[in-house]
Every structure is written in structure tokens, then in C-alpha cells.
Design a protein around this motif. Structure first.
Motif, PDB file in Angstrom:
ATOM      1  N   ALA A  90     -11.347 -42.600   2.479  1.00  0.00           N
ATOM      2  CA  ALA A  90     -10.582 -42.231   1.278  1.00  0.00           C
ATOM      3  C   ALA A  90      -9.417 -43.198   1.157  1.00  0.00           C
ATOM      4  N   TYR A 130      -6.092 -37.001   9.131  1.00  0.00           N
ATOM      5  CA  TYR A 130      -5.876 -37.469   7.759  1.00  0.00           C
ATOM      6  C   TYR A 130      -4.681 -38.413   7.697  1.00  0.00           C
ATOM      7  N   VAL A 141      -3.872 -34.738   0.079  1.00  0.00           N
ATOM      8  CA  VAL A 141      -4.493 -33.595   0.753  1.00  0.00           C
ATOM      9  C   VAL A 141      -3.440 -32.821   1.541  1.00  0.00           C
ATOM     10  N   ASN A 201      -5.342 -47.163   6.966  1.00  0.00           N
ATOM     11  CA  ASN A 201      -5.894 -47.777   5.751  1.00  0.00           C
ATOM     12  C   ASN A 201      -4.811 -48.522   4.977  1.00  0.00           C
ATOM     13  N   ARG A 204      -5.586 -41.757   9.334  1.00  0.00           N
ATOM     14  CA  ARG A 204      -6.465 -42.543   8.466  1.00  0.00           C
ATOM     15  C   ARG A 204      -5.684 -43.137   7.298  1.00  0.00           C
ATOM     16  N   ALA A 205      -4.771 -42.348   6.716  1.00  0.00           N
ATOM     17  CA  ALA A 205      -3.975 -42.848   5.591  1.00  0.00           C
ATOM     18  C   ALA A 205      -3.102 -44.023   6.017  1.00  0.00           C
ATOM     19  N   ARG A 254      -8.231 -45.838  12.665  1.00  0.00           N
ATOM     20  CA  ARG A 254      -8.770 -45.357  11.390  1.00  0.00           C
ATOM     21  C   ARG A 254     -10.203 -44.874  11.544  1.00  0.00           C
ATOM     22  N   ILE A 310     -12.964 -36.536  10.788  1.00  0.00           N
ATOM     23  CA  ILE A 310     -12.883 -35.906   9.461  1.00  0.00           C
ATOM     24  C   ILE A 310     -14.275 -35.712   8.871  1.00  0.00           C
ATOM     25  N   ASN A 368     -11.505 -41.133  11.012  1.00  0.00           N
ATOM     26  CA  ASN A 368     -12.491 -40.931   9.954  1.00  0.00           C
ATOM     27  C   ASN A 368     -13.734 -40.220  10.495  1.00  0.00           C
ATOM     28  N   ASP A 422      -5.580 -39.180   0.830  1.00  0.00           N
ATOM     29  CA  ASP A 422      -5.339 -38.483   2.098  1.00  0.00           C
ATOM     30  C   ASP A 422      -3.957 -37.845   2.134  1.00  0.00           C
TER      31      ASP A 422
END
Length: 458
Positions: free
Chosen positions: A375, A359, A383, A366, A362-363, A240, A247, A244, A380
Motif C-alpha cells: 500500500a 502498518y 488506516v 515505503n 511498512r509506511a 518493509r 499484514i 508486508n 497505511d
């Protein structure tokens, strides 16, 4: 991936290529007899050898598309169809791989060929101009760390399948091989050891690489690779944070249109889209994209397209998309077979990382951790969804996040590894089936008795 079987192959430890691309020197001693102090005696010599490292990395069996094709064919269940004639690829598709498979051999030998070039560069850093030394070391380490990561996840058990400390990975060769003796016959390091080396190489590379470096490796490319490695290890916090970082760097932007990520030569003049973090550059003079070779096809209405038409897309895959998803229409059926549009461009760059993957990582990370770094997972995922022409989701689950990843990154070389790390299956084969692991090439085990063969291969 070679179109025809070579008459002879370089063995794992028989790589003595110090100065790739030096044909401008007319009086060249036989490679075997060149003293290393002569071969790599100046900063320019080392810089030329580094270019040779990149040349190896972009080989059609490596990041020129071969590694990605292997992942997709091994992961092919009901979503891909193979109509080609090459037995090595048919073995991958059917999960009937033999120890003489030429894809398994070429990926292995070309990887170690390139790693040996890297080791030669690293051994001669003292002669490199001081202002270039750190960058050159970083580029070399990025290449070596990336290749060891790809080798261990193709030829070894996936991370977490049993004991990482005892499962055999691949041999770690960290110094140049110039003279072949019995001492060069080394055993396979463990999966844990290979991962640790890849991470160490990439962490150091990240610290020494610049933010901008033309077509070569950058700090963000090393960070994106680390994010992939951490995700494979289920180290979600590190995955993550690395995603991040890329990004939030602001150096990349999601393309407004999903389709703008492809046709890099036909519609973008050979330049990378804003979303690309790293790719292998293909030009009309140099480079190849094996994804185009096997996924592509010639479409008469689109000049500049080509391909063998070997890998087709099934209705089972196309049925996964929601109505209105532009990704679900990014296919072409010129006759009776359907192909992805992602790899039609003859001279399209061979993609390694793009921002959408960051993205999605990270989604997922998280969500698994219950954190909100950068986010929320919902933001994410939306997006990605809204760029695809879909309505924003109101909630997300782990399966919905993984589905978005599957559809967004389809046919980009990540499918096998996502199946393995999420403990999925390929048809009737579980994620940890020996059928989904490449064999150690027979030519290698024949000359090196210390190389233990993978389970399921004689």
C-alpha cells in the motif's frame, strides 16, 4: 525487574538449569551431577525444557515487561514522570545508572539463563520425536534470536553508531554451559556479529515454525521480529517486506476500536485481541506483566486494576495528540497524577508485537524508499489515523509518519529504540549518549576480565 535485591545472583556462565518445571519427579539427582544423556534423554525431557525456555522469556525482567519498561524509562524525557522509590528504576529515569544497577544485572542474567536453557534444547534435538523436532528447534531459535537482539540494543551501541564490526555487543554463547572453567570466560562479540546471529536464528525459526501454535512462537512472530531488526539496521526493504508479509497473511486484523487492544483479562477473558501477533500470556496462576506493575495504578471504579503508580504521563505527552484522537483520551487521572490505560489490567497479557506496528513499519519503509509495496504510505497511515477517530490525512511526510508511530505505540517498549535509530535525543542526551546504554553488570566483569565495560562506566 526485582522488587528487592536478591541475596545471590546466577552469574553469566553459572546457569545449569536443564529441566525447569520438573517438580513432578520425586527422585531428582543434584543438577550438577546429572549426566546430560539422562537429563535430556527423551523427547519429553526436551519438551519440558522448552517450556522452561518460555518460562524464562516471560520473566518480569524480560518479555514479561521488564525489557519494555527499561526502554521507556531510558527514553523518558519530558513525556513521562517517575514517582517510584526503587533506586534501580530511578537511575534509568535520571540516566545515572551504576554498574551495580539491579535492572541491568537481572536482565543480563535472566537472558543468559534462558539462552542456556535454549542451548540445552538445541543440543538434544536428536532425541526429539521426528514429527516435533523442526517445530521445537524453531521455537528455541525464536527465543534465542529475540533475546540476543534485545541484549545487543540495550548493552551495545546502536546500529550505525560507529563501526558495527568493532563496537562491542554481548557475548554469543551458542552451546550449553554445564561445567564452569576459564574457557567459559569469553569476550563480547561485536554488534555486527550479534545482529547476524539473531537474524540467522530468526530466519531459521521462521522456516520451521507453524502458522498457528497456540500461545507459543509462530512463523509470523519470527517475521515480525525480523521486521524490527531490519528496521533498526535501516534495511528498509527487508523491514518493509517482512511487515508486508505479516499484514497480507490475513491471520491478524486491526481491532475496530483502539481500546480493544488492552484489558485483555478484564474484557477479553485473557485471550489475545485479533491484532496481537505475539504476547506473553498472563493468568491468575502464572505470569507477570511488569508494565502493569510500574505503569499501572489501582482505580476503585475499575475492579481488577492494580499497579505501583510509579510511571505517570505528563501534560507534554498528552499535548501531542490532535483534537478528536481517541488515543489522546486513553488516560486516567484518579487523583493528581495521570496514567495510561494501556497497562491497568492486573492480569493483562504482556504485549510483544501487534499488527498496527507492521502498518507503521511498512509506511515508513515505503516512504523512505519511494516504493509502494502492499500500500502507499498515505493509505497505511490513514488506516491508523481513522481507527484513532481522526480525519484521513491528504499527505504524509517522514515526521508525520514517525509521529503516528510514536503516538500509536506509546508506552509499549519501543520508544528508546525508535529514538536511537532515527538519531533523535532524550532531553539533552543525543541518541548515542553512553547514558542511554546499560552497563555490563559489575558482578559479570568481576568474574570475567574479558568483558570490556561500556564507555562512561568505571
Amino acid at each position: 525487574m526485582k522488587y528487592i535485591k536478591k541475596n545471590s545472583y546466577l552469574l553469566l556462565f553459572a546457569t545449569i538449569l536443564l529441566t525447569a518445571g520438573c517438580d513432578s519427579k520425586l527422585d531428582v539427582l543434584p543438577t550438577q551431577s546429572i549426566d546430560e544423556n539422562v537429563a535430556l534423554g527423551t523427547s519429553k525431557d526436551v519438551e519440558v525444557t522448552l517450556i522452561g525456555c518460555y518460562d524464562g522469556l516471560q520473566d518480569a525482567d524480560l518479555y514479561g515487561g521488564g525489557i519494555q519498561v527499561t526502554s521507556e524509562l531510558l527514553a523518558a524525557g519530558t513525556e513521562l514522570l517517575f514517582g517510584g522509590t526503587y533506586s534501580n528504576l530511578l537511575e534509568l529515569y535520571n540516566k545515572t545508572i551504576t554498574t551495580s544497577n539491579t535492572t541491568a544485572l537481572s536482565t543480563w542474567t535472566d537472558s543468559y539463563n534462558t539462552i542456556n536453557r535454549v542451548n540445552n534444547v538445541l543440543s538434544a534435538l536428536s532425541v526429539v520425536d521426528e514429527e516435533k523436532r523442526s517445530r521445537i528447534e524453531g521455537e528455541a531459535l525464536f527465543i534465542r534470536g529475540s533475546l540476543y537482539f534485545e541484549l545487543v540494543r540495550l548493552y551495545g551501541k546502536t546500529w550505525g553508531d560507529g563501526n558495527n564490526a568493532t563496537n562491542p555487543g554481548v557475548p554469543l554463547i551458542l552451546t550449553p554451559t554445564r561445567v564452569i572453567t576459564e574457557e567459559n570466560q569469553v569476550a563480547r562479540n561485536s554488534v555486527a556479529e550479534v545482529y547476524a546471529q539473531a537474524i540467522a536464528d530468526l530466519i531459521k525459526a521462521k522456516a520451521q515454525l507453524p502458522l498457528s501454535n497456540g500461545n507459543y512462537a509462530t512463523k509470523h512472530a519470527a517475521t515480525a521480529q525480523l521486521s524490527r531488526i531490519y528496521l533498526m539496521q535501516e534495511n528498509y526493504a527487508a523491514a518493509r517486506d517482512a511487515a508486508n508479509e505479516v499484514i497480507l497473511s490475513g491471520d491478524y486484523d486491526l481491532e475496530a476500536q483502539f481500546s480493544a487492544n488492552f484489558f485483555t483479562f478484564l474484557t477479553n477473558g485473557g485471550a489475545n485481541p485479533e491484532e496481537y501477533i505475539y504476547s506473553m500470556i498472563v493468568t491468575q496462576q502464572d505470569g507477570v506483566n511488569a508494565m502493569n506493575t510500574y505503569f499501572g495504578t489501582t482505580v476503585s471504579s475499575i475492579p481488577g486494576t492494580s499497579g505501583r503508580s510509579d510511571i505517570r504521563i505528563s501534560t507534554a505527552h498528552r499535548a501531542l495528540y490532535e483534537t478528536g484522537d481517541v488515543r489522546g483520551t486513553f488516560f486516567i487521572t484518579p487523583s493528581n497524577n495521570t496514567f495510561t490505560r494501556k497497562h491497568l489490567d492486573t492480569f493483562g497479557n504482556a504485549l510483544v508485537f501487534r499488527l498496527a506496528e507492521m502498518y507503521l513499519t511498512r509506511a515508513e519503509a515505503n516512504f523512505r524508499l519511494g516504493t509502494v509495496v502492499g500500500a502507499t504510505p498515505l493509505v497505511d497511515i490513514n488506516v491508523i489515523r481513522t481507527r484513532a477517530g481522526l480525519a484521513a490525512a491528504t499527505t504524509v511526510t517522514l515526521p508525520s509518519i514517525l509521529k503516528e508511530r510514536h503516538l500509536e505505540l506509546a508506552f509499549e517498549g519501543q520508544n528508546l529504540h525508535d529514538i536511537k535509530r532515527t538519531r533523535g535525543s532524550v532531553g539533552t542526551y543525543a541518541y548515542n549518549s553512553p547514558k542511554l546504554i546499560l552497563p555490563i553488570p559489575q558482578r559479570e566483569t568481576d568474574v570475567n576480565p574479558k568483558l570490556v565495560q561500556n564507555e562512561g562506566y568505571n
